[in-house]
Design a protein around this motif. Structure first.
Motif, PDB file in Angstrom:
ATOM      1  N   LEU A  16      49.350 -16.330 -53.007  1.00 59.81           N
ATOM      2  CA  LEU A  16      49.161 -16.048 -54.440  1.00 59.81           C
ATOM      3  C   LEU A  16      47.821 -16.582 -54.924  1.00 59.81           C
ATOM      4  CD1 LEU A  16      50.255 -15.068 -57.155  1.00 59.81           C
ATOM      5  CD2 LEU A  16      51.359 -17.291 -57.433  1.00 59.81           C
ATOM      6  N   LEU A  19      45.113 -14.304 -53.497  1.00 60.34           N
ATOM      7  CA  LEU A  19      45.051 -13.029 -54.223  1.00 60.34           C
ATOM      8  C   LEU A  19      44.449 -13.214 -55.610  1.00 60.34           C
ATOM      9  CD1 LEU A  19      48.508 -11.455 -53.282  1.00 60.34           C
ATOM     10  CD2 LEU A  19      46.259 -10.580 -52.654  1.00 60.34           C
ATOM     11  N   THR A  20      44.815 -14.313 -56.268  1.00 57.47           N
ATOM     12  CA  THR A  20      44.269 -14.592 -57.595  1.00 57.47           C
ATOM     13  C   THR A  20      42.758 -14.808 -57.529  1.00 57.47           C
ATOM     14  OG1 THR A  20      46.359 -15.640 -58.222  1.00 57.47           O
ATOM     15  CG2 THR A  20      44.437 -16.116 -59.584  1.00 57.47           C
ATOM     16  N   GLN A  23      41.105 -11.471 -56.853  1.00 56.42           N
ATOM     17  CA  GLN A  23      41.141 -10.646 -58.052  1.00 56.42           C
ATOM     18  C   GLN A  23      40.123 -11.146 -59.072  1.00 56.42           C
ATOM     19  OE1 GLN A  23      44.809 -10.680 -60.323  1.00 56.42           O
ATOM     20  NE2 GLN A  23      44.624  -8.528 -60.754  1.00 56.42           N
ATOM     21  N   LEU A 213      48.943  -6.673 -63.286  1.00 56.07           N
ATOM     22  CA  LEU A 213      49.108  -6.785 -61.836  1.00 56.07           C
ATOM     23  C   LEU A 213      49.280  -8.240 -61.431  1.00 56.07           C
ATOM     24  CD1 LEU A 213      49.103  -5.369 -59.090  1.00 56.07           C
ATOM     25  CD2 LEU A 213      46.614  -5.598 -59.044  1.00 56.07           C
ATOM     26  N   PHE A 214      48.466  -9.116 -62.032  1.00 57.24           N
ATOM     27  CA  PHE A 214      48.561 -10.547 -61.736  1.00 57.24           C
ATOM     28  C   PHE A 214      49.929 -11.084 -62.152  1.00 57.24           C
ATOM     29  CE2 PHE A 214      47.802 -14.973 -63.231  1.00 57.24           C
ATOM     30  CZ  PHE A 214      47.535 -15.538 -61.997  1.00 57.24           C
ATOM     31  N   ILE A 217      52.541  -9.906 -59.709  1.00 62.27           N
ATOM     32  CA  ILE A 217      52.493 -10.642 -58.446  1.00 62.27           C
ATOM     33  C   ILE A 217      53.156 -12.008 -58.604  1.00 62.27           C
ATOM     34  CG2 ILE A 217      50.942 -11.753 -56.796  1.00 62.27           C
ATOM     35  CD1 ILE A 217      48.997  -9.438 -57.235  1.00 62.27           C
ATOM     36  N   LEU A 220      56.828 -11.511 -58.832  1.00 57.60           N
ATOM     37  CA  LEU A 220      57.352 -11.116 -57.525  1.00 57.60           C
ATOM     38  C   LEU A 220      57.452 -12.326 -56.599  1.00 57.60           C
ATOM     39  CD1 LEU A 220      58.239  -8.757 -55.717  1.00 57.60           C
ATOM     40  CD2 LEU A 220      55.857  -8.501 -55.010  1.00 57.60           C
ATOM     41  N   VAL A 221      56.397 -13.138 -56.566  1.00 55.23           N
ATOM     42  CA  VAL A 221      56.408 -14.329 -55.707  1.00 55.23           C
ATOM     43  C   VAL A 221      57.478 -15.313 -56.189  1.00 55.23           C
ATOM     44  CG1 VAL A 221      55.068 -16.341 -54.992  1.00 55.23           C
ATOM     45  CG2 VAL A 221      54.003 -14.085 -55.010  1.00 55.23           C
ATOM     46  N   SER A 224      60.852 -13.984 -55.321  1.00 53.27           N
ATOM     47  CA  SER A 224      61.084 -14.096 -53.879  1.00 53.27           C
ATOM     48  C   SER A 224      61.405 -15.527 -53.485  1.00 53.27           C
ATOM     49  CB  SER A 224      59.849 -13.600 -53.112  1.00 53.27           C
ATOM     50  OG  SER A 224      59.567 -12.255 -53.412  1.00 53.27           O
TER      51      SER A 224
END
Length: 467
Positions: A16, A19-20, A23, A213-214, A217, A220-221, A224
């Protein structure tokens, strides 16, 4: 499993973060590229406005008026400062006309209102008979403002710069013809007001999509990780339950095995007393096994599956009788305290199930080392409130939200200091829920526990009779 779960969680968090970071880097690059693109676009539009014969004629006029003043300077009639001031004066006379023209051009080419234009003279050099004189030195002297809006040069972006040369013939002080070579350099700047705001507005949709989108994510994380922890907890509970029930089954099965061997032993065949004892043992252990199975089946049902046979009950009398009966079964070292208010208000309950729930809580208090057990009952805030407290081992903060779950036990895994299948409090919770009530706990580790049972008043009115 525990190490793998931690590694997965750490990996998910690191992913994460990565990805951050990516991004953010891409958004920054997009912002920077859009900024440069906007600057190039603005330069092109400004060039289309100022690179026209009309603007060239304005520039030619004030330059030639300036050139006509140079012989006066060379002959000592005016000073250097007067000469340079004349250039600024001549250009300023043309500036209002230029600004009107620039405004119309900006509207035609759809140039943003936040963009300002500035033209300055940065270098002027005179050469005569091999001698050179710098009237204005680039980077050293203050440039001369010519056309546009006079903003600070360091706040602008350079658009273009060019050199202009001209030969001027004149009669010098010796009444001789002479020629002075003029080298003139001008630079064009532009300034973008509220630059960041303009670019932000143009990228607003991109920023919004990137934010969504952020956020997606992160959700989602988080989802999960929560599911992973939940599955891990369920797996641990199931493993613990299997270990517990295996432990509970070993004793009766071992006893059955011994009793069976005794019956088949040749010495017991002709001894009716030994045979009878063995058969009694088998019956008791068989009943114990059946009770264990019934406990798993019955106590694991949800409150929607409990069929209540309700009747109007005075809880004061009900709790007094139940407490007195239970106190008779307790060892002498356990102190049982009753503080039950006498109220006339009745409540609709299933006596069997409700007493089962309360007795289960009593048993829990005894099981978890409570030497003082206290039950209180009163009506407060339109509710019947029953509290059962003990001075046992208590419940840690992390376990308070778990104790009402299926198969959960406060004791550590694979230890059997406190026997049970972890269904007692779950069953109590389901019974109280079936009665439209609530069951909560207040507890701290090593400081005992207090369980609160709350039932709504059947008639919805506050009880006024309390003795």
């Amino acid at each position: 499993m525990k190490i793998k779960s931690k590694l997965l969680i750490v990996g998910a968090i690191l992913a994460l973060i990565a990805l951050t970071t990516m991004q953010g880097y891409l958004i920054f690059n997009t912002y920077d590229l859009r900024k440069k693109s906007y600057a190039v676009e603005s330069r092109t539009k400004i060039g289309s406005i100022v690179k026209t014969p009309y603007v060239d004629s304005l520039s030619w006029n004030y330059r030639m008026e300036f050139v006509e003043k140079i012989p006066e300077y060379k002959n000592g009639i005016i000073t250097k400062d007067s000469l340079l001031n004349s250039l600024e004066k001549f250009s300023s006379l043309k500036n209002d006309t230029f600004l009107d023209y620039f405004k119309k051009g900006a509207e035609y080419y759809n140039l943003d209102d936040n963009i300002q234009f500035k033209k300055i003279a940065t270098s002027i050099q005179l050469s005569e008979n091999g001698e050179t004189e710098d009237l204005l030195i680039d980077g050293k002297d203050e440039p001369i403002f010519l056309l546009g809006t006079n903003f600070p040069t360091d706040e602008g972006l350079i658009i273009n710069a060019w050199n202009w040369t001209f030969d001027k013939d004149y009669i010098n002080t010796l009444n001789q013809e002479s020629t002075v070579d003029i080298k003139y350099r001008a630079t064009i700047y532009m300034k973008i007001l509220n630059w960041d705001t303009i670019i932000f507005k143009r990228l607003l949709l991109l920023f919004f999509v990137a934010f969504l989108l952020f956020l997606f994510i992160i959700l989602l994380v988080t989802y999960s990780i929560r599911n992973l922890l939940k599955l891990k907890r369920i797996s641990d509970i199931k493993t613990d339950f299997i270990n517990n029930i295996t432990h509970e089954l070993k004793t009766p099965l071992a006893t059955l095995s011994i009793a069976t061997k005794t019956l088949t032993n040749k010495f017991a065949k002709d001894n009716k007393e030994i045979a009878k004892d063995s058969i009694d043992t088998i019956n008791r252990q068989n009943k114990r096994l059946q009770n264990l199975i019934d406990q798993v089946v019955d106590n694991s049902v949800g409150y929607n599956d409990i069929n209540l046979n309700k009747e109007q009950v005075n809880l004061s009398s009900f709790l007094k009788d139940l407490s007195e009966d239970y106190a008779l079964t307790l060892p002498k070292h356990i102190q049982f305290i009753k503080s039950i208010s006498d109220v006339s208000e009745e409540v609709s309950v299933d006596q069997f199930y409700f007493s089962t729930a309360i007795v289960n809580i009593f048993n829990n208090a005894v099981k978890f080392e409570g030497s003082v057990i206290k039950i209180t009952y009163q009506i407060e805030n339109f509710e019947h409130i029953i509290s059962i407290s003990d001075n046992g081992i208590g419940i840690s903060k992390k376990n308070k939200t778990l104790i009402f779950g299926k198969f959960f036990r406060v004791s550590e895994k694979n230890t059997h200091n406190f026997k049970g299948l972890g269904l007692g409090l779950y069953y109590c919770k389901q019974i109280i829920n079936a009665h439209k009530g609530t069951l909560d706990v207040k507890s701290r580790k090593n400081e005992g526990s207090t369980f609160f049972i709350k039932l709504p008043l059947s008639n919805g009115k506050k009880n006024l009779i309390s003795r």
